[in-house]
Design a protein around this motif. Sequence first.
Motif, short mmCIF file in Angstrom:
data_model
loop_
_atom_site.label_atom_id
_atom_site.label_comp_id
_atom_site.label_asym_id
_atom_site.label_seq_id
_atom_site.Cartn_x
_atom_site.Cartn_y
_atom_site.Cartn_z
N ARG A 72 -10.94 19.98 -31.85
CA ARG A 72 -11.88 18.86 -31.89
C ARG A 72 -12.41 18.64 -33.31
O ARG A 72 -12.46 17.53 -33.81
CB ARG A 72 -13.05 19.12 -30.94
CG ARG A 72 -14.07 18.01 -30.90
CD ARG A 72 -15.18 18.35 -29.92
NE ARG A 72 -14.66 18.47 -28.58
CZ ARG A 72 -15.04 17.71 -27.56
NH1 ARG A 72 -15.98 16.81 -27.73
NH2 ARG A 72 -14.52 17.87 -26.37
N ALA A 88 -9.62 17.25 -35.50
CA ALA A 88 -9.38 15.84 -35.19
C ALA A 88 -10.44 14.96 -35.83
O ALA A 88 -10.13 13.92 -36.41
CB ALA A 88 -9.38 15.64 -33.67
N GLN A 89 -11.68 15.38 -35.75
CA GLN A 89 -12.77 14.61 -36.33
C GLN A 89 -12.63 14.55 -37.85
O GLN A 89 -12.81 13.50 -38.46
CB GLN A 89 -14.11 15.23 -35.95
CG GLN A 89 -15.29 14.39 -36.33
CD GLN A 89 -16.59 14.96 -35.79
OE1 GLN A 89 -16.65 16.11 -35.37
NE2 GLN A 89 -17.62 14.15 -35.77
N ILE A 119 -8.17 11.59 -36.38
CA ILE A 119 -7.11 11.37 -35.39
C ILE A 119 -7.55 11.96 -34.06
O ILE A 119 -8.58 12.62 -33.98
CB ILE A 119 -5.77 11.99 -35.86
CG1 ILE A 119 -5.93 13.48 -36.16
CG2 ILE A 119 -5.23 11.27 -37.07
CD1 ILE A 119 -4.65 14.17 -36.58
N SER A 120 -6.76 11.73 -33.02
CA SER A 120 -7.15 12.20 -31.69
C SER A 120 -6.88 13.69 -31.52
O SER A 120 -6.05 14.28 -32.21
CB SER A 120 -6.40 11.42 -30.61
OG SER A 120 -5.05 11.82 -30.58
N LYS A 121 -7.60 14.30 -30.57
CA LYS A 121 -7.39 15.71 -30.25
C LYS A 121 -5.96 15.92 -29.76
O LYS A 121 -5.35 16.95 -30.08
CB LYS A 121 -8.38 16.18 -29.19
CG LYS A 121 -9.80 16.20 -29.64
CD LYS A 121 -10.73 16.78 -28.58
CE LYS A 121 -10.64 15.97 -27.31
NZ LYS A 121 -11.53 16.43 -26.25
N SER A 122 -5.43 14.97 -29.02
CA SER A 122 -4.06 15.08 -28.50
C SER A 122 -3.05 15.15 -29.64
O SER A 122 -2.10 15.93 -29.60
CB SER A 122 -3.72 13.89 -27.61
OG SER A 122 -4.58 13.83 -26.52
N THR A 123 -3.27 14.34 -30.67
CA THR A 123 -2.36 14.34 -31.82
C THR A 123 -2.44 15.66 -32.56
O THR A 123 -1.41 16.24 -32.94
CB THR A 123 -2.71 13.18 -32.78
OG1 THR A 123 -2.60 11.94 -32.06
CG2 THR A 123 -1.79 13.15 -33.97
N HIS A 173 -3.30 18.55 -31.34
CA HIS A 173 -2.70 19.57 -30.49
C HIS A 173 -1.18 19.51 -30.55
O HIS A 173 -0.50 20.53 -30.70
CB HIS A 173 -3.20 19.43 -29.05
CG HIS A 173 -2.90 20.62 -28.22
ND1 HIS A 173 -1.77 20.72 -27.45
CD2 HIS A 173 -3.57 21.79 -28.06
CE1 HIS A 173 -1.76 21.90 -26.84
NE2 HIS A 173 -2.84 22.56 -27.20
N LYS A 174 -0.63 18.31 -30.45
CA LYS A 174 0.83 18.15 -30.51
C LYS A 174 1.36 18.58 -31.88
O LYS A 174 2.39 19.26 -31.96
CB LYS A 174 1.22 16.71 -30.22
CG LYS A 174 2.73 16.52 -30.17
CD LYS A 174 3.08 15.17 -29.59
CE LYS A 174 4.56 15.01 -29.47
NZ LYS A 174 5.06 15.28 -28.15
#
Length: 87
Positions: free
Chosen positions: A24, A27-28, A32-36, A38-39
Amino acid sequence: MRHYIEERALELGNFIIENRTTVRAAAQNFGISKSTVHKDVTERLAKLDPFMAKQVKRILDENKAERHIRGGEATRLKYGREGRKVG
């Protein structure tokens, strides 16, 4: 894989390792998003730099194990030491 995605995955890996931060927070910081995140750090980083990927995985596993503690702290800060009073 596009070059900028590879660079981003490596930058995210370095950021997480240097700061021992959560998905998190990364990402902040990168916008970008947390999903991005993580991937990038689980799938893409493993192909680019397996050693770094293992280090990141270790940090993310620690964060996952400790998240219930951080969640409890956030609740205490939000509602005060004694918790929320009903009534």
